[in-house]
Design an enzyme around this catalytic site. Structure first.
Site, PDB file in Angstrom:
ATOM      1  N   SER A   1      -2.190 -12.311   6.898  1.00  0.00           N
ATOM      2  CA  SER A   1      -3.595 -12.011   7.186  1.00  0.00           C
ATOM      3  C   SER A   1      -4.499 -13.061   6.558  1.00  0.00           C
ATOM      4  O   SER A   1      -4.159 -13.652   5.527  1.00  0.00           O
ATOM      5  CB  SER A   1      -3.917 -10.638   6.579  1.00  0.00           C
TER       6      SER A   1
ATOM      7  N   TYR B   1      -4.511  -5.819  -1.005  1.00  0.00           N
ATOM      8  CA  TYR B   1      -3.837  -6.083   0.279  1.00  0.00           C
ATOM      9  C   TYR B   1      -3.610  -7.578   0.470  1.00  0.00           C
ATOM     10  O   TYR B   1      -2.497  -8.027   0.772  1.00  0.00           O
ATOM     11  CB  TYR B   1      -4.710  -5.518   1.400  1.00  0.00           C
TER      12      TYR B   1
ATOM     13  N   LYS C   1      -0.047  -9.667   0.639  1.00  0.00           N
ATOM     14  CA  LYS C   1       0.317 -10.562   1.746  1.00  0.00           C
ATOM     15  C   LYS C   1       0.626 -11.963   1.217  1.00  0.00           C
ATOM     16  O   LYS C   1       1.592 -12.607   1.645  1.00  0.00           O
ATOM     17  CB  LYS C   1      -0.821 -10.624   2.776  1.00  0.00           C
TER      18      LYS C   1
END
Lengths: 327, 327
Positions: free
Chosen positions: A127, A151, A155
């Site tokens: 992402s 998050y 990633k």
């Protein structure tokens, strides 16, 4: 060829599975078997139902990764993740699923290969959340990853693991950093990024939509069709061309909210545009202000990844793929 | 103040402990208690022996991090690691110690803080091994981390964890990327980087040393005294000045092997230089060719971190600190 899709019940996962069912040779070899994995049981395409399975599995639960990899898929698409907001709200769950689950998958592949020769291609959905402000005007391929969410951290860590496992020869990995997917089909949701899709999808269906930010907000987009294209291309590409830097920012379209609205007007008329209701929301405006707005995704483009070049295209794809070609 | 040093038996660890014992107020508050941790029991300075402990602990073994953190140190220096060559040779051990051990430490702090208010400063020894070639001529503060070793990967992952745990308010972390430390005291070792120190230390002691590469090899250096200075400064600095990008490339000296030798000649004469024996080694040459050679460590310099500006200084520091001021 046996293809595994982890996160197969999600929006992009379902579209990817649909593509594999509709064009079984799209990855270069005929897909003869699918293993579709998600925390809820994903739907299996009718054409491949005899040879395929769709287990409801939490990748991060003890032994799950090993059991999945025991079936020795040739290509693995790993799209499963706890989303940004939830990973921020539940620190333990985010790390357990997004980091430990992915690491367990990578490790299961390494262990399987120690038992018997095994070298799958694995495509990992990363992402642009791996980046954190302040940004240059365009984020280049060599800009550092300083995520400002858990998050994004998870990633970025998985990207590093993927590159190291690939460098060591345990599998053939590619990480692809997806732009914001637009127009997202389905119902309006509460994700802070939801409005980018809502203000197109709802008016195209004759419904009102709320715009919580100004029209001069810039963001980075690709259609769901492009997202599927990224995964398919990553599964087919000659990875010797990529070298050890295995995580790629996907191409996309940098556009203003105002450009989204202009394209809507050109395609669906003034009435559609009139369905957008301005309701400035300082909380959403602040969140969005921290997001990247533009990239120079040169490496991915040179490697043949492609995305849309204007919002008219993005809207037309939505109309073709979701609305049967009709507004 | 209670200070914990993890990796206290290593070269930099011992020097850091020596500094804290010699100048107990150097961190801004009086050090009244030391907990010195390593896999072998580290020596305790006499002045603080009544209040200090030196447990032999493997941070990555079950429950170790929790037991250490139960003593609630105010400042934690984390220097412990499996070195590059071993982490490459033993994949499992490298990840267990360098990644899981560090994560266990971070997590133990978070859990301790949930029981009772606790907010230690933690200084993590990272490495320029987080970078992988090809490099720009000078690596800037925003260059991406694409390690080409498992060791570098583990350090890069811990940097991300440190930044996220800090951003979430679980502790006050700083990661410092050390240059190659030169002149390393002690015996010649087999590390591929050993010759950078050997060709100075051995001739200064009247011994022969082997130079396996050409004189035009460029590398990135700081003295052991600077390394200790980095840790001390990182423990004292106002971290509100750093912001969320908590991992800093330390300043250093970019110099050619030829410049090392010229400085040796200026300080110790032709006879010392004559003790360097050229034995080109293509394996070491190839390894060294993959290492970074120069950085623009602007952020760290602006934050007050300092290092040497020429090799004469580096050699003089070695003579002062290791040879009692005499060649």
């Amino acid at each position: 060829m046996h293809v595994m899709v982890i996160g197969a019940a999600g929006m992009v996962g379902r579209k990817l599975v649909g593509k594999l069912a509709a064009e079984p040779a799209v990855l270069g070899y005929e897909v003869t078997r699918l293993t579709l994995v998600d925390v809820v049981e994903p739907p299996v395409p009718a054409a491949l139902s005899a040879t395929s399975t769709a287990p409801a599995v939490d990748l991060s639960s003890e032994g799950s990764a090993e059991r999945l990899i025991a079936s020795r898929p040739d290509v693995i698409f790993h799209l499963a993740a706890i989303v940004s907001g939830e990973a921020e709200a539940d620190f333990d769950k985010g790390y357990r699923v997004n980091l430990d689950g992915t690491r367990a998958l990578f490790e299961a592949i390494r262990q399987e290969a120690r038992r018997e020769r095994y070298f799958p291609r694995i495509i990992f959905a990363s992402s642009i959340a791996v980046f954190g402000q302040p940004f240059p005007e365009k984020i280049g391929d060599e800009f550092f990853t300083t995520p400002l969410t858990s998050y994004g951290t998870q990633k970025a860590i998985c990207e590093l693991l993927l590159a190291d496992y690939t460098r060591r020869g345990f599998f053939d990995g590619i990480g692809i950093r997806l732009p914001t997917i637009c127009v997202r089909p389905g119902q309006p949701n509460k994700a802070a990024s939801g409005f980018f899709s809502n203000i197109l999808r709802e008016p195209l269906a004759g419904q009102e939509a709320v715009l919580p930010v100004d029209e001069d907000v810039r963001h980075w987009f690709a259609s769901p069709r492009s997202a599927v294209g990224f995964f398919v291309h990553a599964a087919r590409i000659d990875t010797s061309l990529i070298g050890p830097r295995r995580n790629l920012t996907m191409p996309g379209l940098s556009a203003l909210v105002g450009e989204e609205i202009e394209a809507l007007g050109r395609i669906a008329g003034k009435k559609a545009v009139g369905l957008i209701r301005r309701e400035p929301d300082p909380v959403i405006r602040a969140i969005v202000a921290g997001w990247p707005t533009n990239f120079d995704a040169r490496r991915a483009r040179e490697l043949g990844f492609t995305a849309e070049s204007n919002f008219d295209e993005i809207i037309r794809i939505h109309i073709e793929d979701e609305l049967g070609g009709r507004v």
